[in-house]
Write a protein that holds these residues in place. Structure first.
Motif, short mmCIF file in Angstrom:
data_model
loop_
_atom_site.label_atom_id
_atom_site.label_comp_id
_atom_site.label_asym_id
_atom_site.label_seq_id
_atom_site.Cartn_x
_atom_site.Cartn_y
_atom_site.Cartn_z
N GLY A 163 0.80 -1.22 0.00
CA GLY A 163 0.00 0.00 0.00
C GLY A 163 0.83 1.27 0.00
O GLY A 163 0.45 2.26 -0.62
N TRP A 164 1.96 1.25 0.72
CA TRP A 164 2.77 2.46 0.77
C TRP A 164 3.32 2.81 -0.61
O TRP A 164 3.12 3.90 -1.13
N CYS A 165 4.02 1.87 -1.22
CA CYS A 165 4.62 2.13 -2.53
C CYS A 165 3.56 2.24 -3.63
O CYS A 165 3.72 3.02 -4.57
N GLY A 166 2.51 1.47 -3.50
CA GLY A 166 1.52 1.40 -4.58
C GLY A 166 0.49 2.50 -4.58
O GLY A 166 -0.07 2.82 -5.64
N THR A 167 0.22 3.12 -3.42
CA THR A 167 -0.87 4.10 -3.38
C THR A 167 -0.53 5.41 -2.68
O THR A 167 -1.30 6.36 -2.78
N LEU A 168 0.60 5.49 -1.98
CA LEU A 168 0.86 6.67 -1.17
C LEU A 168 2.17 7.39 -1.49
O LEU A 168 2.20 8.62 -1.49
N CYS A 169 3.24 6.69 -1.73
CA CYS A 169 4.56 7.30 -1.79
C CYS A 169 4.69 8.31 -2.95
O CYS A 169 4.60 7.91 -4.12
N PRO A 170 4.91 9.60 -2.65
CA PRO A 170 5.03 10.58 -3.73
C PRO A 170 6.32 10.43 -4.53
O PRO A 170 6.37 10.82 -5.70
N VAL A 171 7.36 9.86 -3.92
CA VAL A 171 8.60 9.64 -4.65
C VAL A 171 8.37 8.59 -5.75
O VAL A 171 8.80 8.76 -6.90
N GLY A 172 7.66 7.52 -5.40
CA GLY A 172 7.31 6.52 -6.41
C GLY A 172 6.43 7.09 -7.50
O GLY A 172 6.56 6.73 -8.67
N SER A 173 5.54 8.01 -7.13
CA SER A 173 4.67 8.66 -8.11
C SER A 173 5.49 9.48 -9.10
O SER A 173 5.27 9.44 -10.31
N PHE A 174 6.45 10.23 -8.55
CA PHE A 174 7.31 11.04 -9.41
C PHE A 174 8.09 10.16 -10.38
O PHE A 174 8.15 10.43 -11.59
N TYR A 175 8.67 9.10 -9.86
CA TYR A 175 9.48 8.24 -10.72
C TYR A 175 8.62 7.43 -11.69
O TYR A 175 9.11 6.98 -12.73
N ALA A 176 7.34 7.23 -11.37
CA ALA A 176 6.44 6.60 -12.34
C ALA A 176 6.24 7.50 -13.55
O ALA A 176 6.15 7.03 -14.69
N LEU A 177 6.17 8.82 -13.32
CA LEU A 177 6.09 9.75 -14.45
C LEU A 177 7.35 9.70 -15.30
O LEU A 177 7.29 9.70 -16.53
N VAL A 178 8.50 9.62 -14.65
CA VAL A 178 9.78 9.51 -15.36
C VAL A 178 9.86 8.18 -16.10
O VAL A 178 10.45 8.09 -17.18
N ASN A 179 9.21 7.16 -15.55
CA ASN A 179 9.30 5.81 -16.08
C ASN A 179 8.68 5.67 -17.46
O ASN A 179 8.90 4.67 -18.15
N ARG A 180 7.90 6.63 -17.88
CA ARG A 180 7.29 6.57 -19.22
C ARG A 180 8.35 6.57 -20.32
O ARG A 180 8.07 6.17 -21.45
N PHE A 181 9.55 7.03 -20.00
CA PHE A 181 10.58 7.17 -21.01
C PHE A 181 11.72 6.16 -20.87
O PHE A 181 12.68 6.20 -21.62
N GLY A 182 11.63 5.28 -19.88
CA GLY A 182 12.73 4.37 -19.60
C GLY A 182 12.98 3.37 -20.71
O GLY A 182 12.06 2.92 -21.39
N TRP A 183 14.23 2.96 -20.85
CA TRP A 183 14.62 2.02 -21.89
C TRP A 183 14.34 0.57 -21.50
O TRP A 183 13.97 -0.25 -22.33
N LEU A 184 14.50 0.24 -20.22
CA LEU A 184 14.29 -1.14 -19.78
C LEU A 184 12.82 -1.40 -19.49
O LEU A 184 12.13 -0.57 -18.89
N LYS A 185 12.35 -2.56 -19.92
CA LYS A 185 10.96 -2.95 -19.69
C LYS A 185 10.89 -4.45 -19.43
O LYS A 185 11.82 -5.20 -19.74
N ILE A 186 9.78 -4.89 -18.86
CA ILE A 186 9.48 -6.32 -18.75
C ILE A 186 8.82 -6.75 -20.05
O ILE A 186 7.80 -6.18 -20.46
N ARG A 187 9.39 -7.75 -20.67
CA ARG A 187 8.85 -8.27 -21.93
C ARG A 187 8.27 -9.66 -21.71
O ARG A 187 8.63 -10.35 -20.75
#
Length: 290
Positions: free
Chosen positions: A191-215
């Motif tokens: 719940g903390w990382c998935g619904t509350l943490c603003p740092v994770g939220s910020f990096y999720a926005l950055v994550n839209r451009f990341g090169w590594l992905k799960i395939r």
């Protein structure tokens, strides 16, 4: 601590491949903590400061981009060295993937994974949260900084406090980490990382451009064992690329932390960590069981 690991995965892939990404993540997290702790404990300063602002080998500045953003909206323009440090960190996560921070660097992940493992062992029910709610918390942090003219989030930021626990023995940080553990254990899994943490939220926005992905190079082999859903801290990201035959077999959802849990626990080797390039896969029929 990986609740999704099963004997089936270990028997199919061996102990190392069924735990590989988990063990590598733990090594990465421990090394980060060790680099901060080596100064106060041993007098060898590899990383001086904390994960909001630090110096690598007394030379290279590293700054948390969210901390800098808070400072700007609070009306305090960061020093040039801090801006350079923020640009370095942001460039790394823009290139590789923002939420790598959450699963490979953030020390709080050790606490939330421990809570998830304990919840699994106690067979406690999983209560789904609203992943989009984390963006409201992020907006609230920035509004709070603008309204007060101060970095209000840094007063309670468990990421910064956890470094103080390791380097200074801060009891304040210890209580905060305990609160997060209990929240994830009793209230909501991840719940903390998935619904509350603003740092994770910020990096999720950055994550839209990341090169590594799960395939998903072998999604046709999925036998609906659900091990990946049980292990993934953001299980909502799996369904479409795994079960929608019209979707590309790549998890592009920015909430994905690239923790590799799905890769570890799948006995059929459906998942892999690779690049974000478009996957070429012949259309196959995937039976979706009710």
């Amino acid at each position: 601590m990986n609740p999704g690991v099963s004997q089936k995965a270990i028997q199919a892939k061996g102990f190392w491949r069924a735990q590989r990404w988990l063990l590598l993540r733990r090594l990465s997290q421990v090394l980060v903590l060790a680099m901060f702790a080596s100064g106060p404990w041993l007098g060898v300063w590899i990383l001086k400061g904390n994960l909001s602002a630090s110096l690598l080998l007394d030379t290279v500045p590293l700054s948390d981009p969210l901390t800098l953003l808070q400072s700007m909206v609070a009306g305090h323009w960061p020093a040039t060295m801090a801006l350079v440090g923020g640009a370095i960190v942001l460039a790394i996560y823009l290139l590789l993937g923002g939420r790598l921070f959450c699963s490979w660097v953030c020390p709080v992940n050790l606490v939330t994974d421990a809570a998830s493992w304990t919840r699994h062992r106690l067979n406690l029910p999983t209560r789904p949260g609203n992943p989009k709610g984390r963006y409201a918390v992020l907006a609230g942090v920035l509004l709070g900084a603008a309204a007060t003219g101060s970095l209000v989030w840094e007063w309670v930021n468990p990421i910064t406090l956890s470094i103080r626990v390791i380097t200074l023995g801060s009891l304040t940080g210890l209580w905060m980490l305990l609160a997060i553990f209990l929240f994830d254990l009793v209230i909501r899994r991840d719940g903390w990382c998935g619904t509350l943490c603003p740092v994770g939220s910020f990096y999720a926005l950055v994550n839209r451009f990341g090169w590594l992905k799960i395939r998903l190079p072998a999604r046709e082999k999925c036998d609906d064992c659900m091990a990946c859903y049980k292990a993934c801290p953001e299980p909502q990201v799996i369904k479409i690329p795994l079960k929608d035959i019209g979707a590309e077999p790549v998890i592009r959802d920015p909430a994905c932390t690239l923790c590799g849990r799905c890769v570890d626990v799948c006995p059929e080797n459906v998942f892999e960590i690779g690049s974000r390039r478009k996957a070429s896969e012949p259309l196959q029929t995937v039976e979706i069981k009710p």
